[in-house]
Design a protein around this motif. Structure first.
Motif, PDB file in Angstrom:
ATOM      1  N   ILE A  57       0.858  -1.188   0.000  1.00  0.00           N
ATOM      2  CA  ILE A  57       0.000   0.000   0.000  1.00  0.00           C
ATOM      3  C   ILE A  57       0.892   1.235   0.000  1.00  0.00           C
ATOM      4  CG2 ILE A  57      -1.834   1.223   1.248  1.00  0.00           C
ATOM      5  CD1 ILE A  57      -2.408  -1.593   2.568  1.00  0.00           C
ATOM      6  N   ALA A  58       0.819   2.001  -1.082  1.00  0.00           N
ATOM      7  CA  ALA A  58       1.772   3.098  -1.267  1.00  0.00           C
ATOM      8  C   ALA A  58       1.657   4.140  -0.166  1.00  0.00           C
ATOM      9  CB  ALA A  58       1.553   3.737  -2.633  1.00  0.00           C
ATOM     10  N   SER A  59       0.463   4.360   0.381  1.00  0.00           N
ATOM     11  CA  SER A  59       0.285   5.428   1.368  1.00  0.00           C
ATOM     12  C   SER A  59       0.659   5.005   2.782  1.00  0.00           C
ATOM     13  CB  SER A  59      -1.178   5.890   1.357  1.00  0.00           C
ATOM     14  OG  SER A  59      -2.016   4.787   1.670  1.00  0.00           O
ATOM     15  N   ALA A  60       0.892   3.698   3.002  1.00  0.00           N
ATOM     16  CA  ALA A  60       1.187   3.227   4.361  1.00  0.00           C
ATOM     17  C   ALA A  60       2.637   3.548   4.720  1.00  0.00           C
ATOM     18  CB  ALA A  60       0.956   1.725   4.451  1.00  0.00           C
ATOM     19  N   GLU A 139      19.890  -2.297  -0.846  1.00  0.00           N
ATOM     20  CA  GLU A 139      19.811  -1.664  -2.170  1.00  0.00           C
ATOM     21  C   GLU A 139      18.603  -2.148  -2.962  1.00  0.00           C
ATOM     22  OE1 GLU A 139      23.705  -2.558  -3.671  1.00  0.00           O
ATOM     23  OE2 GLU A 139      24.522  -0.609  -3.015  1.00  0.00           O
ATOM     24  N   ASN A 140      18.099  -3.324  -2.622  1.00  0.00           N
ATOM     25  CA  ASN A 140      16.944  -3.870  -3.326  1.00  0.00           C
ATOM     26  C   ASN A 140      15.608  -3.541  -2.664  1.00  0.00           C
ATOM     27  OD1 ASN A 140      18.158  -5.170  -5.574  1.00  0.00           O
ATOM     28  ND2 ASN A 140      18.954  -6.732  -4.174  1.00  0.00           N
ATOM     29  N   GLN A 141      15.649  -2.761  -1.590  1.00  0.00           N
ATOM     30  CA  GLN A 141      14.405  -2.417  -0.892  1.00  0.00           C
ATOM     31  C   GLN A 141      14.006  -0.983  -1.251  1.00  0.00           C
ATOM     32  OE1 GLN A 141      13.401  -5.195   0.328  1.00  0.00           O
ATOM     33  NE2 GLN A 141      15.451  -6.039   0.003  1.00  0.00           N
ATOM     34  N   PRO A 142      12.718  -0.665  -1.067  1.00  0.00           N
ATOM     35  CA  PRO A 142      12.275   0.710  -1.348  1.00  0.00           C
ATOM     36  C   PRO A 142      12.785   1.672  -0.277  1.00  0.00           C
ATOM     37  CG  PRO A 142      10.501  -0.562  -0.359  1.00  0.00           C
ATOM     38  CD  PRO A 142      11.632  -1.533  -0.592  1.00  0.00           C
ATOM     39  N   PRO A 143      12.637   2.986  -0.495  1.00  0.00           N
ATOM     40  CA  PRO A 143      12.990   3.940   0.573  1.00  0.00           C
ATOM     41  C   PRO A 143      12.035   3.785   1.768  1.00  0.00           C
ATOM     42  CG  PRO A 143      11.998   5.071  -1.298  1.00  0.00           C
ATOM     43  CD  PRO A 143      12.165   3.654  -1.710  1.00  0.00           C
ATOM     44  N   PHE A 144      12.536   4.145   2.941  1.00  0.00           N
ATOM     45  CA  PHE A 144      11.747   4.014   4.170  1.00  0.00           C
ATOM     46  C   PHE A 144      11.316   5.400   4.657  1.00  0.00           C
ATOM     47  CE2 PHE A 144      15.294   0.774   4.557  1.00  0.00           C
ATOM     48  CZ  PHE A 144      14.570  -0.261   3.994  1.00  0.00           C
ATOM     49  N   ASP A 145      10.143   5.464   5.292  1.00  0.00           N
ATOM     50  CA  ASP A 145       9.702   6.718   5.912  1.00  0.00           C
ATOM     51  C   ASP A 145      10.463   6.989   7.202  1.00  0.00           C
ATOM     52  OD1 ASP A 145       7.522   7.683   4.169  1.00  0.00           O
ATOM     53  OD2 ASP A 145       6.720   5.697   4.600  1.00  0.00           O
ATOM     54  N   VAL A 146      10.872   5.918   7.846  1.00  0.00           N
ATOM     55  CA  VAL A 146      11.629   6.083   9.094  1.00  0.00           C
ATOM     56  C   VAL A 146      12.428   4.805   9.337  1.00  0.00           C
ATOM     57  CG1 VAL A 146       9.648   5.313  10.485  1.00  0.00           C
ATOM     58  CG2 VAL A 146      11.463   6.655  11.574  1.00  0.00           C
ATOM     59  N   ALA A 147      13.607   4.980   9.951  1.00  0.00           N
ATOM     60  CA  ALA A 147      14.461   3.831  10.279  1.00  0.00           C
ATOM     61  C   ALA A 147      14.776   3.864  11.772  1.00  0.00           C
ATOM     62  CB  ALA A 147      15.755   3.879   9.480  1.00  0.00           C
ATOM     63  N   LEU A 257       3.289   7.504  14.188  1.00  0.00           N
ATOM     64  CA  LEU A 257       3.224   7.386  12.721  1.00  0.00           C
ATOM     65  C   LEU A 257       1.815   7.106  12.244  1.00  0.00           C
ATOM     66  CD1 LEU A 257       6.292   5.147  11.803  1.00  0.00           C
ATOM     67  CD2 LEU A 257       5.978   7.561  11.263  1.00  0.00           C
ATOM     68  N   ARG A 258       1.033   6.492  13.092  1.00  0.00           N
ATOM     69  CA  ARG A 258      -0.325   6.102  12.733  1.00  0.00           C
ATOM     70  C   ARG A 258      -1.224   7.324  12.574  1.00  0.00           C
ATOM     71  NH1 ARG A 258      -2.237   1.034  16.246  1.00  0.00           N
ATOM     72  NH2 ARG A 258      -3.041  -0.220  14.538  1.00  0.00           N
ATOM     73  N   ARG A 259      -0.893   8.392  13.328  1.00  0.00           N
ATOM     74  CA  ARG A 259      -1.764   9.586  13.315  1.00  0.00           C
ATOM     75  C   ARG A 259      -1.590  10.379  12.032  1.00  0.00           C
ATOM     76  NH1 ARG A 259      -0.067  10.294  18.844  1.00  0.00           N
ATOM     77  NH2 ARG A 259       1.276  12.001  18.219  1.00  0.00           N
TER      78      ARG A 259
END
Ligand SMILES: [Zn+2]
Length: 259
Positions: A57-60, A139-147, A257-259
């Protein structure tokens, strides 16, 4: 009041864990909950796993978590095992998780791996199989919103964290500290590990040129995310307290992050 044990003289002297058992618990939970489990090591001598779930889900929010890069810091993998077993990771997010990046170090209870390499200092010029394999997987994973990188500090008087935030993302730091303060002392010193700190939060200069020996968090902020947190539990406290601290921080961050 929870007190330091005063065991840590010259290094971590607290509880040891059987890392194979902790990783097995993590893998059993992950598989039963529908996670994808990848073996990412390029060496037969080292067993590295990466877990992922969701992410379609792109927005998650896309969340990265790593633990166990230092073999004398058991609370991170233990906290991860409990977070998975108790299903504390919100279902609707995407996750990419490396539960133990330094399995040979845990066998020896050393910060470094069995070859004496501090893996968290070589993300700019990796020499170890562990870090090379890890970077190849990343390198094979998408970018993350937070690490989130889960660590412990054998010298500290309480929990603290590092925030690298390139400026556009909401800070999760204070909410994590507030949650931890209910279960574990927070290190309120104005300087921690030679860096200015405020209320248990260190915000280092994210310029990679300031640190030629990149920790994992510097690689992540350069290549995978704009916001990273390195959590440091105080390992001179009992292991259950440190595990509770990391869990509290993670649960609070994910709720924000849920909010
Ligand atoms: Zn560490």
């Amino acid at each position: 009041m929870i007190r330091k044990l005063d065991l840590n003289k010259g290094g971590y002297r607290g509880e040891r864990i059987k890392i194979e058992r902790i990783v097995r618990r993590i893998l059993v939970s992950a598989i039963s909950q529908g996670w994808q489990v990848d073996s990412v090591s390029t060496s037969n001598a080292i067993s590295l796993h990466a877990l992922s779930r969701g992410g379609e889900i792109a927005s998650a929010p896309r969340v990265y978590i790593s633990a166990g890069i230092h073999g004398d810091e058991p609370a991170g993998p233990c906290a991860l095992a409990e977070l998975l077993e108790e299903e504390r990771l919100p279902r609707e997010f995407g996750y990419w998780v490396c539960p133990c990046l330094n399995p040979t170090g845990f066998g020896l209870s050393t910060r470094e791996n069995a070859d004496g390499v501090d893996l968290n200092r070589e993300y700019h010029a990796p020499s170890s199989d562990e870090v090379r394999s890890h970077i190849a997987w990343l390198e094979n994973q998408p970018p993350f919103d937070v690490a989130f990188c889960l660590h412990e500090d054998w010298e500290s008087n309480g929990f603290y964290l590092y925030e690298l935030n390139l400026g556009v993302e909401e800070s999760l730091a204070q909410g994590m500290i507030d949650a931890v303060s209910k279960v574990c002392p927070v290190d309120l010193a104005p300087e921690i590990e030679g860096r200015a700190a405020v209320g248990g939060i260190i915000r280092p200069n994210p310029d990679p040129l300031t640190r030629p020996q990149w920790p994992e968090a510097f690689y992540l902020i350069q290549h995978k995310t704009r916001r990273s947190y390195t959590l440091e539990a105080p390992s001179d406290f009992p292991l259950p307290v440190r595990v509770a601290a990391i869990k509290a921080a993670m649960i609070a961050a994910l709720a924000m992050l849920r909010r």
